[in-house]
Design a protein around this motif. Structure first.
Motif, PDB file in Angstrom:
ATOM      1  N   VAL A   1     -13.916   6.214  -3.455  1.00 41.05           N
ATOM      2  CA  VAL A   1     -13.874   5.157  -4.467  1.00 41.05           C
ATOM      3  C   VAL A   1     -14.972   4.165  -4.138  1.00 41.05           C
TER       4      VAL A   1
ATOM      5  N   CYS B   1      -9.384   5.782 -12.635  1.00 36.60           N
ATOM      6  CA  CYS B   1      -9.929   5.300 -11.369  1.00 36.60           C
ATOM      7  C   CYS B   1      -8.977   4.296 -10.725  1.00 36.60           C
ATOM      8  N   GLY B   2      -8.456   3.361 -11.524  1.00 39.48           N
ATOM      9  CA  GLY B   2      -7.539   2.365 -10.990  1.00 39.48           C
ATOM     10  C   GLY B   2      -6.265   2.988 -10.456  1.00 39.48           C
ATOM     11  N   ARG B   3      -5.755   4.003 -11.139  1.00 34.56           N
ATOM     12  CA  ARG B   3      -4.530   4.661 -10.670  1.00 34.56           C
ATOM     13  C   ARG B   3      -4.783   5.413  -9.371  1.00 34.56           C
TER      14      ARG B   3
ATOM     15  N   VAL C   1      -6.874   4.512  -7.089  1.00 33.96           N
ATOM     16  CA  VAL C   1      -6.903   3.465  -6.058  1.00 33.96           C
ATOM     17  C   VAL C   1      -5.490   3.036  -5.704  1.00 33.96           C
ATOM     18  N   ARG C   2      -4.618   2.926  -6.680  1.00 28.70           N
ATOM     19  CA  ARG C   2      -3.230   2.555  -6.394  1.00 28.70           C
ATOM     20  C   ARG C   2      -2.527   3.624  -5.581  1.00 28.70           C
ATOM     21  N   HIS C   3      -2.860   4.887  -5.817  1.00 28.46           N
ATOM     22  CA  HIS C   3      -2.301   5.951  -4.968  1.00 28.46           C
ATOM     23  C   HIS C   3      -2.803   5.799  -3.533  1.00 28.46           C
TER      24      HIS C   3
ATOM     25  N   THR D   1      -4.017  -2.391  -3.699  1.00 33.54           N
ATOM     26  CA  THR D   1      -3.259  -2.434  -4.955  1.00 33.54           C
ATOM     27  C   THR D   1      -3.904  -3.385  -5.952  1.00 33.54           C
TER      28      THR D   1
ATOM     29  N   GLY E   1      -6.959  -1.856  -7.381  1.00 36.29           N
ATOM     30  CA  GLY E   1      -6.637  -0.845  -8.386  1.00 36.29           C
ATOM     31  C   GLY E   1      -6.273  -1.455  -9.725  1.00 36.29           C
ATOM     32  N   ARG E   2      -5.479  -2.521  -9.703  1.00 40.83           N
ATOM     33  CA  ARG E   2      -5.103  -3.188 -10.956  1.00 40.83           C
ATOM     34  C   ARG E   2      -6.320  -3.824 -11.622  1.00 40.83           C
TER      35      ARG E   2
ATOM     36  N   GLU F   1      -8.203  -1.049 -13.357  1.00 45.53           N
ATOM     37  CA  GLU F   1      -7.493  -0.594 -14.554  1.00 45.53           C
ATOM     38  C   GLU F   1      -7.716  -1.522 -15.747  1.00 45.53           C
TER      39      GLU F   1
END
Length: 573
Positions: A344, A381-383, A385-387, A407, A410-411, A414
């Motif tokens: 990322v 991409c944001g999801r 990163v949240r994973h 987190t 990631g948000r 998104e």
């Protein structure tokens, strides 16, 4: 009237959150400010030019005037709006500055372990499992939601004009409790908020129909639902040039990504070995440019007593320290337990992207046939990163500053606007989704099925080989399955015997030795393609560890056909 009490599992938590309260500027407001910074205009003129209701325009200008960025002027034709000197400066910024009120609040929350829905602290009646009566029907947790997604928790707890920007680190794990509801005549559910998703209501109603209401029963695991019903975005921007094919292309991609970044890079490589030091100069350059770099690895130490990735990570960490860059390049010394391969990064121009696929970014000589995909769509991409944030919590699921930071990143990604490019059906694949997709491929394929896997083992027979045999027999399709080498559970000799046995079924199982095959692909016909870290022919996709594997399914015109042709050119397959 038949009354049944049903208990479903939840994760209960309470944390001290940092919240910014205050309405953010919208894109429309930013565009209007930019418009009147170049030339004054009336609300009527802007309404006609932008096709935006006049009420929206007037309300936007009221806020902009309160900020001191717009003023009203009298013209011969009437009243117009124009930007003030400071407004003209702000109009050129990428984002309009906000001045929110910062608050610190303790908030409680409950994460439903059947569907992952987040409820506020007092929305459910919670009890300990020891306090459940013998007549209560209990539902079991789905492994897909064994830990709460911090991003979903933040979203559920935010009020109007609020954004959670931090949370105090806590060593406390989320508590396991049961939410107790009452079902009347197998239909009406008391004690469940009206906003509860339909899937959760269906699980509860089905459980209430148990004989006598006395039998504890599990819910169907969401991880085994069809891929198209899984959580997450279902379409995203994509172009053919987003494909990364072959080892050399992966090496160039990673080096270029590191050198171009200006803010943040996160690398998750299943393994780390001596090849990681190839990128040390690039990493040091990025650090000098002000980039924060996090390096994670996922090798399961329980399965490899030598723990080679940990040893190499320690060497890399020492090398970074010798260059006095430990503040910017963080080599994390714990295993995430994930086999996924992720990069990322920001693009140096305000955008973000991720890359997922087969390549061990810090453990590869880049001589194998590899396939990854660059994910530019903000939602996807944001999801991803949240994973990564969830992976960073470790097996204990501890909320710490790092997981919070990732987190929030990631948000932020998104929420970025999409480009105007065409969108195609896409879906992130977690570990349990792979077995479902393999069945879907065998059912939907009209002409051909294509699979590549680094290894072949006994787990591949029920997941891919048997469905391929059934599709070839029943639908007359061609099925070409390629592998690089055997495993302890299926040696090269046994794989050769299996190859001979399958010839009569219409399934062609073939080894590939040159170049070394490391790509993990599943495709059917011309348009359907999955790029992943999952070894289709050897590894059993675990329901208990949903983030152990990560991939992307794409349905785009001729994407599968072009990749299959590329593979055949490189391997004479």
């Amino acid at each position: 009237m038949r009354i049944v009490q049903v208990a479903f599992p939840v994760l209960r938590g309470k944390r001290r959150f940092t919240i910014e309260k205050g309405r953010r500027w919208s894109i429309v407001e930013h565009l209007l400010l930019h418009a009147v910074s170049e030339k004054s205009a009336s609300a009527e003129a802007l309404e006609n030019a932008a096709c935006v209701p006049r009420r929206v325009i007037v309300e936007a200008f009221v806020r902009l005037m309160r900020a001191g960025w717009v003023e009203m002027i009298s013209m011969r034709e009437g009243t117009e709006f124009q930007a003030t000197p400071i407004g003209r400066i702000q109009a050129k910024a990428d984002d309009l500055p906000t001045f929110p009120l910062v608050q610190h609040r303790w908030l409680g929350f409950n994460v439903d372990q059947l569907t992952g829905t987040v409820f506020r602290g007092r929305e459910l009646r919670l009890v300990h499992q020891n306090d459940l009566g013998p007549d209560v029907v209990r539902l079991n947790a789905a492994n897909l939601h064994a830990t709460g997604d911090m991003g979903d928790i933040f979203t559920a707890l935010e009020g109007d004009d609020e954004v959670i920007v931090g949370v105090k680190a806590s060593p406390e794990r989320l508590l396991r409790r049961f939410a107790l509801v009452t079902v009347r005549d197998s239909q009406k559910i008391d004690g469940l908020p009206s906003r509860a998703p339909q899937a959760l209501q269906d699980h509860i109603r089905e459980a209430s129909q148990s004989s006598g209401g006395l039998v504890a029963r599990p819910a169907a695991s969401p991880g085994r639902m069809p891929v198209e019903n899984s959580a997450g975005p279902t379409e995203g921007v994509f172009r053919q040039t987003d494909m990364i094919v072959d080892g050399a292309a992966h090496r160039d991609f990673l080096s270029r990504t590191i050198r171009n970044a200006r803010e943040r890079i996160i690398i998750h490589s299943t393994f780390i070995n001596e090849h990681a030091f190839t990128f040390l100069p690039d990493l040091l350059l990025a650090a000098a440019n002000g980039v924060r770099i996090d390096v994670f690895w996922g090798q399961d130490e329980d399965r490899n007593k030598q723990a080679t990735s940990r040893a190499e990570a320690e060497k890399l960490k020492r090398a970074v320290a010798e260059k006095s860059r430990s503040d910017a390049i963080i080599i994390h010394m714990f295993s995430t337990g994930s086999h996924s391969k992720i990069v990322v990064s920001d693009d140096g121009r305000g955008g973000w992207f991720a890359a997922i696929g087969s390549c061990n970014w810090l453990g590869s000589p880049f001589e194998s046939f590899e396939v990854s995909v660059k994910v530019r769509d903000p939602d996807f991409c944001g999801r991803i990163v949240r994973h990564l944030a969830t992976m960073s919590m470790g097996r204990e699921g501890i909320w710490h500053d790092l997981s919070t930071d990732i987190t929030i990143l990631g948000r932020r990604i998104e929420q970025a606007p999409r480009t105007s490019e065409r969108k195609v059906p896409m879906k992130l694949l977690l570990a349990p989704d792979h077995a479902v997709l393999a069945i879907e491929a065998s059912v939907k394929a009209k002409r051909r099925l294509f699979v590549t896997s680094h290894r072949i083992g006994v787990a591949g027979q029920p997941m891919v080989i048997m469905p391929a045999v059934a599709a070839a027999r029943d639908n007359g399709i061609t099925a070409d399955l390629y592998f690089g080498k055997g495993t302890e559970t299926l040696t090269a000799t046994a794989a050769g015997a299996l190859t001979l046995d399958l010839r009569s079924t219409g399934v062609r199982l073939r080894p590939v030795y040159v170049p070394r095959l490391h790509a993990k692909l599943l495709a059917w016909d011309d348009d359907a393609l999955a790029i992943t870290s999952q070894n289709w022919l050897s590894a059993d996709p675990s329901d208990s560890s949903p983030l152990r594997e990560l991939g992307l399914f794409i349905n785009s015109p001729r994407i599968a056909d072009q990749l299959i042709r590329s593979f055949q050119m490189r391997t004479n397959g």
